[in-house]
Design a protein around this motif. Structure first.
Motif, PDB file in Angstrom:
ATOM      1  N   ASP A  25      -2.369   0.131 -12.071  1.00 55.71           N
ATOM      2  CA  ASP A  25      -1.733  -0.555 -13.092  1.00 55.71           C
ATOM      3  C   ASP A  25       0.088  -0.434 -12.640  1.00 55.71           C
ATOM      4  OD1 ASP A  25      -4.106  -1.587 -14.272  1.00 55.71           O
ATOM      5  OD2 ASP A  25      -3.906   0.023 -15.727  1.00 55.71           O
ATOM      6  N   ARG A  26       0.275   0.850 -12.431  1.00 54.37           N
ATOM      7  CA  ARG A  26       1.736   1.024 -12.113  1.00 54.37           C
ATOM      8  C   ARG A  26       2.085   0.211 -10.799  1.00 54.37           C
ATOM      9  NH1 ARG A  26       2.760   7.200 -11.952  1.00 54.37           N
ATOM     10  NH2 ARG A  26       1.629   6.998 -13.834  1.00 54.37           N
ATOM     11  N   ALA A  27       1.230   0.385  -9.841  1.00 57.88           N
ATOM     12  CA  ALA A  27       1.548  -0.577  -8.496  1.00 57.88           C
ATOM     13  C   ALA A  27       1.643  -1.853  -8.986  1.00 57.88           C
ATOM     14  CB  ALA A  27       0.338  -0.090  -7.596  1.00 57.88           C
ATOM     15  N   TYR A  28       0.825  -2.547  -9.752  1.00 58.93           N
ATOM     16  CA  TYR A  28       0.885  -3.870 -10.063  1.00 58.93           C
ATOM     17  C   TYR A  28       2.144  -4.446 -10.686  1.00 58.93           C
ATOM     18  CZ  TYR A  28      -0.367  -8.596 -11.807  1.00 58.93           C
ATOM     19  OH  TYR A  28      -0.728  -9.934 -11.977  1.00 58.93           O
ATOM     20  N   GLY A  31       2.286   0.227  -4.745  1.00 57.14           N
ATOM     21  CA  GLY A  31       3.681   0.254  -5.472  1.00 57.14           C
ATOM     22  C   GLY A  31       3.643   1.586  -6.572  1.00 57.14           C
ATOM     23  N   CYS A  32       2.706   2.483  -6.171  1.00 62.67           N
ATOM     24  CA  CYS A  32       2.953   3.659  -6.906  1.00 62.67           C
ATOM     25  C   CYS A  32       3.349   4.998  -6.009  1.00 62.67           C
ATOM     26  CB  CYS A  32       1.333   3.875  -7.604  1.00 62.67           C
ATOM     27  SG  CYS A  32       1.115   5.285  -8.468  1.00 62.67           S
ATOM     28  N   ASP A  33       4.236   5.590  -6.438  1.00 61.46           N
ATOM     29  CA  ASP A  33       4.605   6.866  -5.866  1.00 61.46           C
ATOM     30  C   ASP A  33       3.542   7.976  -5.505  1.00 61.46           C
ATOM     31  OD1 ASP A  33       7.394   5.687  -5.226  1.00 61.46           O
ATOM     32  OD2 ASP A  33       8.014   6.855  -7.165  1.00 61.46           O
ATOM     33  N   GLU A  34       2.720   8.227  -6.467  1.00 59.36           N
ATOM     34  CA  GLU A  34       1.723   9.179  -6.226  1.00 59.36           C
ATOM     35  C   GLU A  34       0.724   8.782  -5.369  1.00 59.36           C
ATOM     36  OE1 GLU A  34       3.304   9.759 -10.413  1.00 59.36           O
ATOM     37  OE2 GLU A  34       2.920   8.056  -9.087  1.00 59.36           O
ATOM     38  N   VAL A  35       0.418   7.451  -5.288  1.00 60.85           N
ATOM     39  CA  VAL A  35      -0.496   6.988  -4.016  1.00 60.85           C
ATOM     40  C   VAL A  35       0.222   7.146  -2.779  1.00 60.85           C
ATOM     41  CG1 VAL A  35      -1.918   5.054  -3.360  1.00 60.85           C
ATOM     42  CG2 VAL A  35      -1.740   5.347  -5.905  1.00 60.85           C
ATOM     43  N   LEU A  36       1.653   6.739  -2.744  1.00 62.52           N
ATOM     44  CA  LEU A  36       2.008   6.652  -1.484  1.00 62.52           C
ATOM     45  C   LEU A  36       2.151   8.143  -1.062  1.00 62.52           C
ATOM     46  CD1 LEU A  36       5.442   4.452  -2.202  1.00 62.52           C
ATOM     47  CD2 LEU A  36       3.442   4.056  -0.518  1.00 62.52           C
ATOM     48  N   SER A  47      -8.078  -6.346  -5.788  1.00 61.28           N
ATOM     49  CA  SER A  47      -7.650  -7.336  -4.606  1.00 61.28           C
ATOM     50  C   SER A  47      -7.357  -8.846  -5.256  1.00 61.28           C
ATOM     51  CB  SER A  47      -8.835  -7.318  -3.481  1.00 61.28           C
ATOM     52  OG  SER A  47      -8.447  -8.170  -2.517  1.00 61.28           O
ATOM     53  N   GLN A  48      -8.389  -9.247  -6.077  1.00 64.48           N
ATOM     54  CA  GLN A  48      -8.332 -10.588  -7.023  1.00 64.48           C
ATOM     55  C   GLN A  48      -7.365 -10.534  -7.583  1.00 64.48           C
ATOM     56  OE1 GLN A  48     -10.071 -13.189  -5.538  1.00 64.48           O
ATOM     57  NE2 GLN A  48     -11.010 -11.944  -4.203  1.00 64.48           N
ATOM     58  N   GLN A  49      -6.954  -9.675  -8.211  1.00 62.14           N
ATOM     59  CA  GLN A  49      -5.726  -9.662  -9.040  1.00 62.14           C
ATOM     60  C   GLN A  49      -4.159  -9.633  -8.323  1.00 62.14           C
ATOM     61  OE1 GLN A  49      -5.948  -6.439 -11.895  1.00 62.14           O
ATOM     62  NE2 GLN A  49      -3.863  -6.822 -12.773  1.00 62.14           N
ATOM     63  N   LEU A  50      -4.313  -8.974  -7.155  1.00 60.23           N
ATOM     64  CA  LEU A  50      -2.991  -9.347  -6.502  1.00 60.23           C
ATOM     65  C   LEU A  50      -3.151 -10.534  -5.495  1.00 60.23           C
ATOM     66  CD1 LEU A  50      -2.746  -5.417  -5.038  1.00 60.23           C
ATOM     67  CD2 LEU A  50      -1.062  -6.730  -6.563  1.00 60.23           C
ATOM     68  N   LEU A  51      -4.028 -10.875  -5.194  1.00 56.11           N
ATOM     69  CA  LEU A  51      -4.098 -12.149  -4.539  1.00 56.11           C
ATOM     70  C   LEU A  51      -3.694 -13.451  -5.461  1.00 56.11           C
ATOM     71  CD1 LEU A  51      -7.326 -12.095  -2.418  1.00 56.11           C
ATOM     72  CD2 LEU A  51      -4.989 -12.118  -1.723  1.00 56.11           C
ATOM     73  N   ALA A  52      -3.998 -13.229  -6.655  1.00 54.26           N
ATOM     74  CA  ALA A  52      -3.479 -14.286  -7.824  1.00 54.26           C
ATOM     75  C   ALA A  52      -2.054 -14.094  -7.676  1.00 54.26           C
ATOM     76  CB  ALA A  52      -4.325 -14.190  -8.964  1.00 54.26           C
ATOM     77  N   LEU A  53      -1.611 -12.995  -7.803  1.00 52.49           N
ATOM     78  CA  LEU A  53       0.023 -12.792  -8.018  1.00 52.49           C
ATOM     79  C   LEU A  53       0.718 -13.308  -6.859  1.00 52.49           C
ATOM     80  CD1 LEU A  53       2.407 -11.418  -9.613  1.00 52.49           C
ATOM     81  CD2 LEU A  53       1.816  -9.177  -8.328  1.00 52.49           C
ATOM     82  N   SER A  54       0.084 -12.943  -5.849  1.00 50.56           N
ATOM     83  CA  SER A  54       0.594 -13.550  -4.552  1.00 50.56           C
ATOM     84  C   SER A  54       0.740 -15.172  -4.198  1.00 50.56           C
ATOM     85  CB  SER A  54      -0.334 -13.146  -3.133  1.00 50.56           C
ATOM     86  OG  SER A  54       0.314 -13.650  -1.944  1.00 50.56           O
ATOM     87  N   GLU A  55      -0.208 -15.799  -4.730  1.00 55.85           N
ATOM     88  CA  GLU A  55      -0.469 -17.258  -4.990  1.00 55.85           C
ATOM     89  C   GLU A  55       0.761 -17.691  -5.615  1.00 55.85           C
ATOM     90  OE1 GLU A  55      -3.269 -20.911  -5.577  1.00 55.85           O
ATOM     91  OE2 GLU A  55      -3.996 -18.955  -5.623  1.00 55.85           O
ATOM     92  N   GLU A  56       1.083 -16.903  -7.077  1.00 50.73           N
ATOM     93  CA  GLU A  56       2.096 -17.230  -7.816  1.00 50.73           C
ATOM     94  C   GLU A  56       3.209 -17.221  -7.239  1.00 50.73           C
ATOM     95  OE1 GLU A  56       3.593 -15.184 -11.878  1.00 50.73           O
ATOM     96  OE2 GLU A  56       1.605 -15.510 -11.907  1.00 50.73           O
TER      97      GLU A  56
END
Length: 439
Positions: A317-320, A267-272, A360-369
């Motif tokens: 952080d930007r991607a999150y 979710g970050c343009d620089e990484v994309l 990974s855990q931070q995004l998985l928690a967001l996914s579950e939410e």
């Protein structure tokens, strides 16, 4: 002409790693072997042939492939062991050196596996026969369900994108596909066999048409007219290839479900840009907005890679925050794995294993939410569920049109049936909504 007499009374076991496309291809291989007289082993039996269809998307996948070969070799002593798939295409010599392996087939030969079985005589260690074509051109059709309720129709294979972190173009070759008329015929055959739902699979299905001069939109329209198939799902499609035309068609379609799976990766343009993806976050967000505008209850699954080279903390952080802002249903989170020969290895900044895990855990928690919130919005509503076979005595599960998993008490008569239910509360595991059948 192969002598199928050698296959009579032979038994085979199949093991698949990786994507839905791999599962579809393994199922087709099993169907071909069955037609030649080779049946699938039953519980407690020893196999004469072991077919292992491998994945190589990460180093963990490679490791699991090697473990599967060793395990099946021990469980089925003396069996003729065939290894195919992406790992076999990329590292054939490495696999051929594994004790017990008799035959290594690349992507080009996978669909013709039966022609390479020969007399099924075991080879000595180090003498495995290896057949791998570097230039992969053939398209091997596949439409099968194996032990599943849903059919998986392979419409496309290979990829021309060469993203910086990915080996798929080397493992599966350039983009190619079947003809629309042939794919429609396969779908009709699935309907005759009692199939009610088909998932369209491929490596980059939005790129459909490269080898036939057709396009994915026309394929969707043609399949939508197939009588007998109640549901089609698009397994995964690149955001830059998911046109507004396709979204609008699905919104009014008779048979294409309100269910999308779209790889974001970051979710970050620089990484994309570092990943050499062909879109930015603005385009991705516009696709999500378009879907939700036309189909508010659509299920949207999103692939995300964490910890790729160059993903400094600020970029994550930007991607999150970007992903958090999206009205999507579920995240499929993958930790970046370094692949030999990829351009990403030229990027200096490396994310530690511990940091990859934390992200990974931070995004998985967001996914579950997000998933729980999506499910919760549907409690009390009516829906039609396609039920899937389950073990005797165990609860049955199926999916609504927009891919909500529903649980019902066991009833064999419901297998592969479309059932109207009222959606209730979450089950004990929190993985499905309980359903009540409506008269």
């Amino acid at each position: 002409m192969i002598d199928t007499n050698v296959f009579q009374d032979k038994k085979a076991v199949y093991y698949t790693l990786g994507c839905k496309l791999n599962f579809a291809e393994t199922s087709s291989i099993g169907k071909t072997l069955k037609e030649a007289g080779i049946r699938t082993v039953r519980k407690g039996e020893k196999a004469d042939i072991c077919v292992i269809n491998t994945c190589s998307v990460t180093e963990v996948a490679d490791k699991k492939c090697r473990q599967a070969i060793h395990r099946l070799s021990k469980e089925h002593p003396g069996a003729f062991i065939v290894v195919t798939g992406c790992y076999a295409q990329l590292k054939p010599e490495q696999i051929a050196d594994i004790e017990g392996v008799d035959l290594v087939l690349g992507a080009e030969q996978k669909g013709e596996l039966i022609n390479y079985l020969g007399d099924l005589k075991k080879r000595e260690h180090g003498e495995a026969v290896t057949t791998v074509a570097k230039d992969i051109r053939a398209f091997s059709p596949s439409c099968s369900r194996g032990d599943r309720t849903r059919y998986f129709l392979k419409v496309q294979d290979g990829c021309d994108y060469f993203c910086s972190y990915c080996t798929i173009p080397f493992a599966r070759g350039r983009s190619r596909n079947g003809k629309i008329e042939d794919l429609v015929a396969q779908a009709r055959q699935s309907a005759l066999e009692g199939g009610k739902e088909i998932v369209l699979t491929g490596v980059n299905i939005g790129d459909f048409g490269k080898s036939t001069g057709e396009n994915f939109y026309d394929l969707v329209k043609a399949l939508d007219e197939v009588e007998g198939i109640e549901r089609f799902r698009i397994s995964s499609i690149e955001p830059n290839l998911l046109t507004d035309e396709i979204i609008e068609y699905v919104a009014r379609s008779k048979r294409f479900m309100p269910h999308f799976h779209i790889p974001l990766q970051s979710g970050c343009d620089e990484v994309l840009k570092l990943m050499r993806r062909r879109y930015d976050t603005a385009l991705f967000a516009s696709k999500i907005h378009k879907i939700k505008e036309l189909i508010p209850d659509a299920f949207i699954g999103v692939d995300v890679i964490v910890g790729t080279r160059g993903e400094i903390p600020e970029y994550f952080d930007r991607a999150y925050e970007f992903i958090k802002s999206l009205d999507v249903t579920q995240l499929h989170v993958f930790s970046y794995s370094e692949r030999p020969g990829t351009q990403a290895l030229n990027i200096d900044y490396v994310v530690s294993a511990d940091e990859k895990h934390r992200r990974s855990q931070q995004l998985l928690a967001l996914s579950e939410e997000k998933t729980r919130a999506f499910y919760a919005r549907h409690i009390g509503k009516e829906a039609v569920v396609l039920m899937e076979k389950s073990k005797a005595g165990a609860p049955m599960h199926g999916f609504t049109d927009n891919y909500i998993r529903v649980e019902l008490p066991h009833d064999d008569s419901l297998d592969n049936q479309l059932v109207r239910v009222r959606l209730g509360e979450f089950n004990e595991e929190g993985t499905a909504l309980k359903g009540t059948i409506l008269a």
